[in-house]
Structures are given as C-alpha cells and as structure tokens.
Design a protein around this motif. Structure first.
Motif, PDB file in Angstrom:
ATOM      1  N   SER A   1      -7.813  -0.154   4.890  1.00  0.00           N
ATOM      2  CA  SER A   1      -7.202  -0.567   6.151  1.00  0.00           C
ATOM      3  C   SER A   1      -5.813  -1.169   5.925  1.00  0.00           C
ATOM      4  N   CYS A   2      -5.601  -1.794   4.779  1.00  0.00           N
ATOM      5  CA  CYS A   2      -4.287  -2.349   4.471  1.00  0.00           C
ATOM      6  C   CYS A   2      -3.269  -1.220   4.316  1.00  0.00           C
ATOM      7  N   ASP A   3      -3.645  -0.172   3.573  1.00  0.00           N
ATOM      8  CA  ASP A   3      -2.759   0.980   3.428  1.00  0.00           C
ATOM      9  C   ASP A   3      -2.415   1.581   4.785  1.00  0.00           C
ATOM     10  N   ASP A   4      -3.423   1.718   5.642  1.00  0.00           N
ATOM     11  CA  ASP A   4      -3.183   2.285   6.972  1.00  0.00           C
ATOM     12  C   ASP A   4      -2.175   1.454   7.758  1.00  0.00           C
ATOM     13  N   GLU A   5      -2.327   0.144   7.695  1.00  0.00           N
ATOM     14  CA  GLU A   5      -1.417  -0.723   8.433  1.00  0.00           C
ATOM     15  C   GLU A   5      -0.002  -0.678   7.850  1.00  0.00           C
ATOM     16  N   GLY A  38       9.313  -9.912   5.302  1.00  0.00           N
ATOM     17  CA  GLY A  38       8.426 -10.897   5.921  1.00  0.00           C
ATOM     18  C   GLY A  38       7.230 -10.239   6.583  1.00  0.00           C
ATOM     19  N   ALA A  39       7.478  -9.156   7.323  1.00  0.00           N
ATOM     20  CA  ALA A  39       6.386  -8.447   8.000  1.00  0.00           C
ATOM     21  C   ALA A  39       5.418  -7.841   6.986  1.00  0.00           C
ATOM     22  N   ILE A  43       1.368  -8.684   6.464  1.00  0.00           N
ATOM     23  CA  ILE A  43       0.311  -7.657   6.457  1.00  0.00           C
ATOM     24  C   ILE A  43      -0.529  -7.781   5.184  1.00  0.00           C
ATOM     25  N   LEU A  44       0.131  -7.911   4.052  1.00  0.00           N
ATOM     26  CA  LEU A  44      -0.591  -8.021   2.784  1.00  0.00           C
ATOM     27  C   LEU A  44      -1.445  -9.285   2.732  1.00  0.00           C
ATOM     28  N   ASN A  45      -0.886 -10.401   3.162  1.00  0.00           N
ATOM     29  CA  ASN A  45      -1.643 -11.669   3.168  1.00  0.00           C
ATOM     30  C   ASN A  45      -2.868 -11.573   4.063  1.00  0.00           C
ATOM     31  N   LYS A  46      -2.710 -10.925   5.204  1.00  0.00           N
ATOM     32  CA  LYS A  46      -3.828 -10.759   6.154  1.00  0.00           C
ATOM     33  C   LYS A  46      -5.002 -10.029   5.495  1.00  0.00           C
ATOM     34  N   VAL A  51       2.082 -11.172  -2.527  1.00  0.00           N
ATOM     35  CA  VAL A  51       3.261 -10.499  -3.058  1.00  0.00           C
ATOM     36  C   VAL A  51       3.716 -11.218  -4.324  1.00  0.00           C
ATOM     37  N   ASN A  52       3.976 -10.444  -5.354  1.00  0.00           N
ATOM     38  CA  ASN A  52       4.533 -10.987  -6.585  1.00  0.00           C
ATOM     39  C   ASN A  52       6.058 -10.926  -6.436  1.00  0.00           C
ATOM     40  N   ASN A  53       6.659 -12.038  -6.097  1.00  0.00           N
ATOM     41  CA  ASN A  53       8.101 -12.063  -5.841  1.00  0.00           C
ATOM     42  C   ASN A  53       8.924 -11.686  -7.066  1.00  0.00           C
TER      43      ASN A  53
END
Length: 175
Positions: A1-5, A38-39, A43-46, A51-53
């Motif tokens: 679902s993450c990939d889809d989003e 940011g967006a 999405i990833l956090n959700k 994210v590895n900055n």
C-alpha cells in the motif's frame, strides 16, 4: 500500500517513482522539492518507514545521476570509470596473460578469467549492443576455453587419469 500511495503521488505530479529494494527514486521535472520531500516523508512515516536523510540526494540535470551503481542521465549505462578500469584490466590480461596484475591477486588464473567474464557480462547486461565488450567477451571465452583445456590435460597427465578412467567405466556400466 505504501508503494501504491507513492506511485499515485508521483503520477499526480508527473514524475516517475521507482523502487529497488529499500532505495526509492523519483525522477522528472520536480518543482518545489522541499514540499515534495515533506510529502514523501509523511507518506513513508504513515506506513512505518523512516527516511535516511544521509542517503537522500537531489540530483540535477547535468550532474552524474547514479542509481545503484548505474548512470541514468540520458540512458542507463555502467559508469565510465568502471568501464575504463575494466578496459585497463583487459588490456593487461591480453598483454601479460597469467602475469597481469589482477591475475596475481586470485587463487588461479581461471578464477581471474571467470571474474573478468562476470564484469564484462555486467556491462553487456546493461548495454547488450556494446560492440567493444561483445568482442572482449568472445576473446575471454576463447582464452578461458584454452586454459580450461590446458588445466584438464595437466590433470589427466598427473596420475588422475586412472581414477577418471575408472569413473568413466562405472558410468558406462550404468548405461
């Protein structure tokens, strides 16, 4: 679902989303990069990812855009420095054979030939029409065949031929 989003988000903004394992890539003309980052982070956090900055990069047109070891600017290809180093190894191989610098670092000359075949195959897997490396592949295959035959002949004359002959006779009896 993450990939889809992520795919949906990228599609709505007319850029391309690609993932290789845990590496995410977004390409195209991306306006407002801070807003987009940011967006994407939200999405990833959700979905429970972070994210590895240190690995986050924004690559602009005109710079070398490398992804998983490949350059993806105009077309996908193996990096120039990799190809240049491989050409150098092949030059020394053809000039010095077993005494080439790379061959001295391996357990056997055949092992070195197999590794070079793998490197050439890697380049050809990305650029199968590269005439230079197609020719090198053929030269390597011929050289490998020559050394495999030589090694087999040495083995056969080393006293192992009796064992091999017994093996063959057992195989023949099974048929």
């Amino acid at each position: 679902s993450c990939d889809d989003e992520l795919f949906s988000y990228a599609s709505q903004r007319n850029f391309v989303y690609t993932r290789y394992s845990d590496d995410l890539f977004f390409s195209g003309t991306i306006d407002g990069i801070d807003e987009v980052l940011g967006a994407l982070t939200r999405i990833l956090n959700k979905h429970g990812f972070h994210v590895n900055n240190k690995k986050t990069k924004v690559l602009h047109q005109g710079s070398s855009q490398r992804i998983v070891g490949l350059v993806v600017n105009e077309k996908v290809q193996v990096a120039r420095d990799y190809r240049r180093k491989l050409r150098q190894e092949l030059y020394y191989l053809h000039k010095y054979r077993e005494n080439s610098e790379g061959a001295e670092c391996e357990d056997s000359f055949l092992t070195y030939l197999y590794k070079l075949q793998g490197k050439v195959a890697f380049v050809l897997s990305i650029d199968p029409h590269n005439a230079e490396f197609r020719g090198e592949r053929e030269k390597l295959l011929e050289l490998t065949d020559e050394y495999e035959k030589r090694r087999f002949d040495e083995w056969m004359t080393s006293g192992c031929q009796r064992t091999y002959a017994r093996y063959l006779s057992k195989e023949a009896r099974r048929d």
